[in-house]
Each structure stands twice: as C-alpha cells, then as structure tokens.
Scaffold this motif. Structure first.
Motif, PDB file in Angstrom:
ATOM      1  N   THR A  32       0.856  -1.175   0.000  1.00  0.00           N
ATOM      2  CA  THR A  32       0.000   0.000   0.000  1.00  0.00           C
ATOM      3  C   THR A  32       0.896   1.231   0.000  1.00  0.00           C
ATOM      4  O   THR A  32       2.111   1.124   0.048  1.00  0.00           O
ATOM      5  N   MET A  33       0.276   2.378  -0.015  1.00  0.00           N
ATOM      6  CA  MET A  33       1.045   3.621  -0.018  1.00  0.00           C
ATOM      7  C   MET A  33       1.896   3.720   1.241  1.00  0.00           C
ATOM      8  O   MET A  33       1.481   3.294   2.312  1.00  0.00           O
ATOM      9  N   PHE A  37      -2.959   9.966   3.311  1.00  0.00           N
ATOM     10  CA  PHE A  37      -3.358  11.197   2.632  1.00  0.00           C
ATOM     11  C   PHE A  37      -4.671  11.686   3.218  1.00  0.00           C
ATOM     12  O   PHE A  37      -5.405  10.954   3.865  1.00  0.00           O
ATOM     13  N   ARG A  45      -9.665  11.243  -6.242  1.00  0.00           N
ATOM     14  CA  ARG A  45      -8.340  10.629  -6.365  1.00  0.00           C
ATOM     15  C   ARG A  45      -8.262   9.568  -7.447  1.00  0.00           C
ATOM     16  O   ARG A  45      -7.567   8.557  -7.288  1.00  0.00           O
ATOM     17  N   SER A  48      -4.924   7.689  -8.113  1.00  0.00           N
ATOM     18  CA  SER A  48      -4.111   8.171  -6.987  1.00  0.00           C
ATOM     19  C   SER A  48      -3.621   9.598  -7.188  1.00  0.00           C
ATOM     20  O   SER A  48      -2.710  10.053  -6.530  1.00  0.00           O
ATOM     21  N   GLU A  49      -4.237  10.312  -8.132  1.00  0.00           N
ATOM     22  CA  GLU A  49      -3.886  11.705  -8.371  1.00  0.00           C
ATOM     23  C   GLU A  49      -5.008  12.572  -7.832  1.00  0.00           C
ATOM     24  O   GLU A  49      -6.140  12.496  -8.297  1.00  0.00           O
ATOM     25  N   GLN A  50      -4.696  13.365  -6.834  1.00  0.00           N
ATOM     26  CA  GLN A  50      -5.710  14.178  -6.171  1.00  0.00           C
ATOM     27  C   GLN A  50      -5.974  15.452  -6.963  1.00  0.00           C
ATOM     28  O   GLN A  50      -5.051  16.199  -7.268  1.00  0.00           O
ATOM     29  N   ILE A  62     -10.866   6.571  -2.375  1.00  0.00           N
ATOM     30  CA  ILE A  62      -9.672   5.729  -2.267  1.00  0.00           C
ATOM     31  C   ILE A  62      -9.506   5.030  -3.606  1.00  0.00           C
ATOM     32  O   ILE A  62     -10.349   4.230  -4.012  1.00  0.00           O
ATOM     33  N   ALA A  63      -8.427   5.365  -4.304  1.00  0.00           N
ATOM     34  CA  ALA A  63      -8.152   4.759  -5.602  1.00  0.00           C
ATOM     35  C   ALA A  63      -7.666   3.328  -5.431  1.00  0.00           C
ATOM     36  O   ALA A  63      -7.122   2.966  -4.382  1.00  0.00           O
ATOM     37  N   SER A  65      -5.084   1.935  -6.648  1.00  0.00           N
ATOM     38  CA  SER A  65      -3.640   1.900  -6.386  1.00  0.00           C
ATOM     39  C   SER A  65      -3.275   2.444  -5.006  1.00  0.00           C
ATOM     40  O   SER A  65      -2.185   2.166  -4.503  1.00  0.00           O
ATOM     41  N   ASP A  66      -4.164   3.198  -4.370  1.00  0.00           N
ATOM     42  CA  ASP A  66      -3.892   3.698  -3.015  1.00  0.00           C
ATOM     43  C   ASP A  66      -3.785   2.554  -2.007  1.00  0.00           C
ATOM     44  O   ASP A  66      -3.061   2.641  -1.031  1.00  0.00           O
ATOM     45  N   ALA A  67      -4.554   1.509  -2.234  1.00  0.00           N
ATOM     46  CA  ALA A  67      -4.666   0.436  -1.243  1.00  0.00           C
ATOM     47  C   ALA A  67      -4.163  -0.905  -1.782  1.00  0.00           C
ATOM     48  O   ALA A  67      -4.644  -1.958  -1.374  1.00  0.00           O
TER      49      ALA A  67
END
Length: 185
Positions: A32-33, A37, A45, A48-50, A62-63, A65-67
């Motif tokens: 995970t990240m 954030f 997001r 994962s780009e806010q 929560i994208a 790729s975030d998790a």
C-alpha cells in the motif's frame, strides 16, 4: 533411530518448518502507499492523483492503487442525484460491494429484495449476487458510499468515465448486467 524418537523429533520440528511459509505469506501481501493522505470534500483521487472536481457525477475517495488493489471507494455527487434512477441490476463475479448511506434516502436491491436505505444504513453484497441501487428522490440531498473489495484498475477506470458523464454500454470490467434498474414511480 527408533520409531518413537523419529515421531517425536518430526512432531517437534513441524513448527520450525512452518516459519518459512509464514514469512512467504507476509511477503506476498500487496503493498500500500507508504504515506497516508487527506482528501477534501471537493477533491477526487482517480489514479491516486488528487484533483479538485468540476461537476463530476462520482467521486473517487480511495483509488485502487492507493490500497494495493484491496479496495476501491467512491461516493455519489450532487450532480448525479438531480434525477431519479440508478444503474441496471448487475453482478460482480470477482468483487464484493458495500453500500453505506451517509445521508438522504436510497433504494438498494440485493437479489429479489429491495430495501429503503436511510442515513446510517449499509448493505453487503457478496460477489456473484445481483444488486443495484436507485435514487428515489429528485434533487436528492443524500450521499451514498460504494466500496469494491478487492478494487481493480478496470473498475476505477469505469467509474472515472461515469464521473465525466461517459456511459459505455460495454466495459472491460467485473460487471455483468443481469436485469433492469429498480422501477420507480
């Protein structure tokens, strides 16, 4: 070595033989990240780009790729709740879905049963179960959270298109339409 000593030694060594397997299990967990954030109410997001949103229909909180592909979480936005209605009855063969009503009122169908869901209500939909939701009120002031477990990049991309108002008939995602939307008066 006597049979009794062999059995005793073998039995006592089993926990030690399991240790490498435990280490492999821990190493196999998705990453995970490294850093958490914070996301504001007017941000999304996707990928994962806010970014600040501009009249989007859905919001990615929560994208995938975030998790580490373990969860994808999104919410409805006011622009998506101006009119009554919802998506068709569908299934996800590889994902569970969870709905949580933050505010307002929604209809949630699980299998044949339709529930009126109000603030604080939640629904768990196992993979392979026909389900959908609907907005029963014009200009609904409510918010519905949807979580997909595990998350997938394809599902996130599908939601990103819907957020922009692009509704594709076919999508390369874990979603199969199996019936019509919930019928509303």
């Amino acid at each position: 070595m006597k049979r009794r000593n062999f059995l005793t030694a073998t039995t006592l060594s089993l926990p030690a033989m399991a240790l490498p397997a435990l280490g492999n299990d821990v190493a196999a967990k998705p990453k995970t990240m490294a850093k958490g954030f914070f996301i504001r109410a007017n941000e999304s997001r996707f990928g994962s780009e806010q970014k600040v949103m501009n009249n989007d229909l859905l919001r990615c909180v929560i994208a995938n790729s975030d998790a580490g592909s373990q969860v994808l979480m999104g919410t409805t936005m006011p622009a998506s709740l101006k009119q009554k209605g919802g998506p068709p009855l569908h299934i996800h063969k590889d994902q569970e879905e969870i709905f949580f009503v933050v505010s307002g009122e929604f209809l949630i169908q699980i299998g044949e049963e339709v529930f009126t869901a109000k603030a604080g209500d939640a629904a768990f939909i196992p993979r392979g179960t026909p389900h959908t939701f609907a907005n029963p009120i014009e200009n609904n002031p409510g918010t519905l959270i949807a979580m997909h477990v595990p998350g997938t990049a394809q599902m996130e991309h599908y939601f990103q298109n819907i957020a922009k108002g692009i509704f594709k008939e076919e999508a390369a995602t874990d979603l199969s339409v199996v019936g019509p939307p919930i019928s509303l008066p």
